[in-house]
Write an enzyme that holds these catalytic residues in place. Structure first.
Site, PDB file in Angstrom:
ATOM      1  N   THR A   1       0.854  -1.190   0.000  1.00 34.89           N
ATOM      2  CA  THR A   1       0.000   0.000   0.000  1.00 34.89           C
ATOM      3  C   THR A   1       0.887   1.236   0.000  1.00 34.89           C
ATOM      4  O   THR A   1       2.027   1.194   0.442  1.00 34.89           O
ATOM      5  CB  THR A   1      -0.881   0.060   1.267  1.00 34.89           C
ATOM      6  OG1 THR A   1      -0.015   0.059   2.399  1.00 34.89           O
ATOM      7  CG2 THR A   1      -1.825  -1.104   1.348  1.00 34.89           C
TER       8      THR A   1
ATOM      9  N   GLU B   1      -5.827  -3.192  -1.319  1.00 29.85           N
ATOM     10  CA  GLU B   1      -6.297  -4.352  -0.557  1.00 29.85           C
ATOM     11  C   GLU B   1      -7.439  -5.082  -1.257  1.00 29.85           C
ATOM     12  O   GLU B   1      -7.846  -6.169  -0.839  1.00 29.85           O
ATOM     13  CB  GLU B   1      -6.768  -3.910   0.843  1.00 29.85           C
ATOM     14  CG  GLU B   1      -5.653  -3.447   1.769  1.00 29.85           C
ATOM     15  CD  GLU B   1      -5.325  -1.960   1.661  1.00 29.85           C
ATOM     16  OE1 GLU B   1      -5.593  -1.369   0.603  1.00 29.85           O
ATOM     17  OE2 GLU B   1      -4.792  -1.407   2.632  1.00 29.85           O
TER      18      GLU B   1
ATOM     19  N   LYS C   1     -13.812  18.308  10.698  1.00 26.44           N
ATOM     20  CA  LYS C   1     -14.859  18.465  11.705  1.00 26.44           C
ATOM     21  C   LYS C   1     -14.822  19.893  12.233  1.00 26.44           C
ATOM     22  O   LYS C   1     -13.886  20.296  12.903  1.00 26.44           O
ATOM     23  CB  LYS C   1     -14.685  17.455  12.837  1.00 26.44           C
ATOM     24  CG  LYS C   1     -15.954  17.331  13.649  1.00 26.44           C
ATOM     25  CD  LYS C   1     -15.975  16.073  14.460  1.00 26.44           C
ATOM     26  CE  LYS C   1     -17.400  15.796  14.940  1.00 26.44           C
ATOM     27  NZ  LYS C   1     -17.458  14.655  15.824  1.00 26.44           N
TER      28      LYS C   1
ATOM     29  N   TRP D   1     -19.559  17.788  10.127  1.00 25.29           N
ATOM     30  CA  TRP D   1     -18.580  17.202   9.203  1.00 25.29           C
ATOM     31  C   TRP D   1     -18.595  17.945   7.881  1.00 25.29           C
ATOM     32  O   TRP D   1     -19.657  18.275   7.360  1.00 25.29           O
ATOM     33  CB  TRP D   1     -18.908  15.727   8.947  1.00 25.29           C
ATOM     34  CG  TRP D   1     -18.691  14.844  10.130  1.00 25.29           C
ATOM     35  CD1 TRP D   1     -19.655  14.280  10.900  1.00 25.29           C
ATOM     36  CD2 TRP D   1     -17.438  14.414  10.683  1.00 25.29           C
ATOM     37  NE1 TRP D   1     -19.096  13.533  11.902  1.00 25.29           N
ATOM     38  CE2 TRP D   1     -17.730  13.600  11.789  1.00 25.29           C
ATOM     39  CE3 TRP D   1     -16.108  14.659  10.363  1.00 25.29           C
ATOM     40  CZ2 TRP D   1     -16.738  13.013  12.567  1.00 25.29           C
ATOM     41  CZ3 TRP D   1     -15.122  14.083  11.140  1.00 25.29           C
ATOM     42  CH2 TRP D   1     -15.436  13.274  12.228  1.00 25.29           C
TER      43      TRP D   1
HETATM   44  P1  AMP Z   1      -4.606   2.720  -3.156  1.00 22.08           P
HETATM   45  O1  AMP Z   1      -4.584   1.545  -2.281  1.00 22.08           O
HETATM   46  O2  AMP Z   1      -3.318   3.457  -3.247  1.00 22.08           O
HETATM   47  O3  AMP Z   1      -5.157   2.403  -4.497  1.00 22.08           O
HETATM   48  O4  AMP Z   1      -5.604   3.759  -2.481  1.00 22.08           O
HETATM   49  C1  AMP Z   1      -6.921   3.413  -2.158  1.00 22.08           C
HETATM   50  C2  AMP Z   1      -7.668   4.649  -1.704  1.00 22.08           C
HETATM   51  O5  AMP Z   1      -7.758   5.602  -2.774  1.00 22.08           O
HETATM   52  C3  AMP Z   1      -9.098   4.383  -1.324  1.00 22.08           C
HETATM   53  O6  AMP Z   1      -9.217   3.882  -0.025  1.00 22.08           O
HETATM   54  C4  AMP Z   1      -9.706   5.773  -1.473  1.00 22.08           C
HETATM   55  O7  AMP Z   1      -9.437   6.581  -0.341  1.00 22.08           O
HETATM   56  C5  AMP Z   1      -8.961   6.334  -2.647  1.00 22.08           C
HETATM   57  N1  AMP Z   1      -9.757   6.175  -3.873  1.00 22.08           N
HETATM   58  C6  AMP Z   1      -9.637   5.229  -4.819  1.00 22.08           C
HETATM   59  N2  AMP Z   1     -10.531   5.452  -5.804  1.00 22.08           N
HETATM   60  C7  AMP Z   1     -11.240   6.540  -5.456  1.00 22.08           C
HETATM   61  C8  AMP Z   1     -12.310   7.275  -6.046  1.00 22.08           C
HETATM   62  N3  AMP Z   1     -12.823   6.945  -7.222  1.00 22.08           N
HETATM   63  N4  AMP Z   1     -12.796   8.335  -5.365  1.00 22.08           N
HETATM   64  C9  AMP Z   1     -12.284   8.710  -4.175  1.00 22.08           C
HETATM   65  N5  AMP Z   1     -11.265   8.073  -3.580  1.00 22.08           N
HETATM   66  C10 AMP Z   1     -10.749   7.001  -4.206  1.00 22.08           C
END
Ligand code: AMP
Length: 540
Positions: free
Chosen positions: A186, A331, A438, A443
């Site tokens: 990640t 994940e 917040k 929120w």
């Molecule tokens: P990653 O594991 O680096 O792909 O990041 C995952 C995170 O990216 C998710 O938990 C979201 O917070 C964010 N994310 C992925 N796709 C979107 C989307 N279409 N809109 C908003 N946030 C997103």
């Protein structure tokens, strides 16, 4: 146990075998790191994948051992995906945009002994490799002519030479479908990264589900160009779903600027692409300034961070391209939700349809979703109640690689995202939990504000952060990158937001910046912004 049906484990090698047998002449085109455009087919790629599997065998790797890559989207990286995973090892893709110490940490954590890398990453490997004791095979993904003439590293192997001496005869082993085949860490901005270890089964099921019509809708008639890197959650699984569907694959290599992408798209008649919003923003900018058009591109999926509605509108109205909003996570292999219309929406006005498509979308089959409050109680699907998004499914991790405690809560994976789900099942991300603001007990969604700010014609990029405030605890502050030559003042920006969001959500200030800090996966680095501007509303 009843066994009336065949017991065939789901293995990634089946994907490349299928692509060879049924779509053998379909092309795979790559812009190579060496600069030229390389052409091959699924059949040739399968042959070379078998050669590579033989070459890997000579390295004496154990089943499940990690083989690391630092590489762009090219045919050689694709060969590694199938050769490593197909013979029961684990392809550990590493993001070269991370810091050298982070890369070294990951290589050590994954115990990788072999690293394949593109020649242009040699300076990075020279810094990293001395910190990775177990690393004893360094392979440059190029031919003899393009091998580096000198290096600080003792022995570098040449990819094409390894291939030349290897036989093309290789029988893919039948592997336990729960055996691992891929590892991706990640991109967490705090603490050490955590590894998601994908299995043969999860990878194949993810490829099936993401190719479905109401997901990414990939067919053998498509020309698929994953701009999202193969080191970012396996290019969202497209190297696997393209083989499953038998689609032509176009791999853009290291050239990700608007001009290079557009040129390759036009040359190869790309119909479908995928990438993060910043990539599409760069492409849009190029298209607008050059007055260019798309001859073949029909749809492109955007995810990784929220896609501003203004971008969806621009692609649709100016270029006739459907921008499909999708949500996922490392994940989740990564696909969880995709924004597509249902038949009930088809007769509705375009503006109403757009409101649906602006959301992150509908769970794809295989992913189960719910939103919960702080006590873990499930919240209603009314499009208003918001809470933490929880997911489960066969391509969601149940534990992190070599991590002692399970992240699951009652069998569900807590995503750390805050979302609403409406009565039709469309999920909308309000924020990353840690980015929600917040203010005086209310929120405020940073994504909602950013989306509105991006609709201003002078705004190129916008980010909203919560900044400590003596009275309200936190207040939103808007950071704006203006379009080149655009004229925009703080007051213009705040006036523009009036009436579009609730009064208490209007930011306390607007900060103009030349650029915004980005993470290695192309997201705005909000943690860094919060640190930089923590005293903005409470000067010492
Ligand atoms: P990653 O594991 O680096 O792909 O990041 C995952 C995170 O990216 C998710 O938990 C979201 O917070 C964010 N994310 C992925 N796709 C979107 C989307 N279409 N809109 C908003 N946030 C997103």
């Amino acid at each position: 146990m009843h066994k009336s049906m065949m017991q065939m484990p789901l293995n990634v090698s089946a994907l490349i075998q299928h692509a060879d047998r049924h779509h053998g002449n379909t092309e795979i085109v790559s812009r190579r790191v060496e600069g030229d455009v390389h052409r091959t087919t699924w059949r040739e790629l399968h042959t070379r994948t078998r050669q590579l599997a033989n070459a890997l065998t000579t390295l004496g790797l154990e089943p499940g051992e990690r083989v690391a890559t630092l590489a762009w989207n090219t045919h050689r990286h694709l060969e590694l995906y199938y050769a490593v995973g197909g013979c029961g090892k684990v392809v550990h893709t590493i993001n070269p945009r991370l810091l050298p110490e982070q890369i070294a940490w990951m290589l050590n954590h994954s115990d990788a002994r072999v690293l394949f890398f593109d020649a242009n990453f040699l300076p990075l490997v020279e810094v990293v490799a001395p910190h990775c004791e177990r690393l004893d095979h360094l392979v440059v993904m190029t031919d003899r002519t393009h091998m580096p003439s000198s290096s600080k590293l003792p022995t570098l192997a040449c990819y094409e030479e390894m291939m030349d001496t290897a036989s093309t005869q290789f029988d893919w082993p039948e592997l336990d479908e729960n055996a691992p085949c891929g590892l991706c860490y990640t991109s967490g901005t705090t603490g050490n990264p955590k590894g998601a270890l994908y299995s043969q089964r999860s990878t194949v099921l993810h490829a099936y589900a993401s190719a479905l019509p109401d997901a990414l809708c990939i067919s053998s008639r498509d020309v698929v160009m994953p701009v999202v890197p193969m080191f970012h959650v396996n290019a969202w699984g497209l190297p696997y779903s393209a083989a499953l569907a038998g689609a032509k694959l176009v791999l853009p290599g290291p050239a990700l600027d608007g001009k290079s992408l557009h040129t390759l798209m036009e040359q190869e008649c790309v119909t479908f692409s995928a990438g993060v919003p910043t990539i599409w923003q760069g492409l849009l900018h190029y298209m607008n300034t050059e007055g260019a058009r798309f001859a073949s591109l029909r749809r492109t999926v955007v995810g990784g961070s929220a896609c501003p509605p203004a971008m969806i509108r621009a692609f649709d109205e100016q270029y006739g391209v459907e921008l499909i909003h999708a949500w996922g996570m490392t994940e989740l292999s990564p696909l969880g939700a995709v924004g597509r219309l249902k038949s009930k929406h088809l007769g509705l006005h375009k503006d109403v349809q757009r409101k649906v498509l602006e959301k992150q979308g509908h769970a794809i089959f295989g992913i189960d979703m719910k939103i919960v409050d702080e006590a873990g109680a499930e919240l209603p699907w009314d499009g208003k109640a918001f809470g933490e998004l929880m997911v489960r499914g066969p391509w969601v991790i149940s534990e992190y690689f070599k991590h002692p405690s399970s992240p699951l809560r009652d069998g569900w994976f807590p995503t750390g995202d805050v979302a609403t789900i409406d009565a039709d099942g469309y999920m909308q991300i309000t924020d990353r939990a840690k980015d929600l603001i917040k203010s005086g007990g209310e929120w405020i969604s940073s994504i909602e504000l950013e989306n509105e700010a991006c609709a201003h014609a002078a705004v190129s990029m916008a980010a909203v952060i919560g900044v400590p405030h003596p009275k309200w605890d936190e207040r939103p502050v808007l950071l704006v990158v203006k379009k080149p030559g655009a004229d925009l003042t703080r007051e213009d920006m705040l006036d523009f937001l009036q009436g579009k969001v609730a009064k208490y959500c209007i930011p306390d200030d607007v900060i103009f910046a030349d650029s915004l800090p980005m993470t290695a996966t192309g997201k705005v680095h909000k943690l860094k912004l919060r640190e930089q501007h923590s005293a903005h509303l409470t000067p010492p």
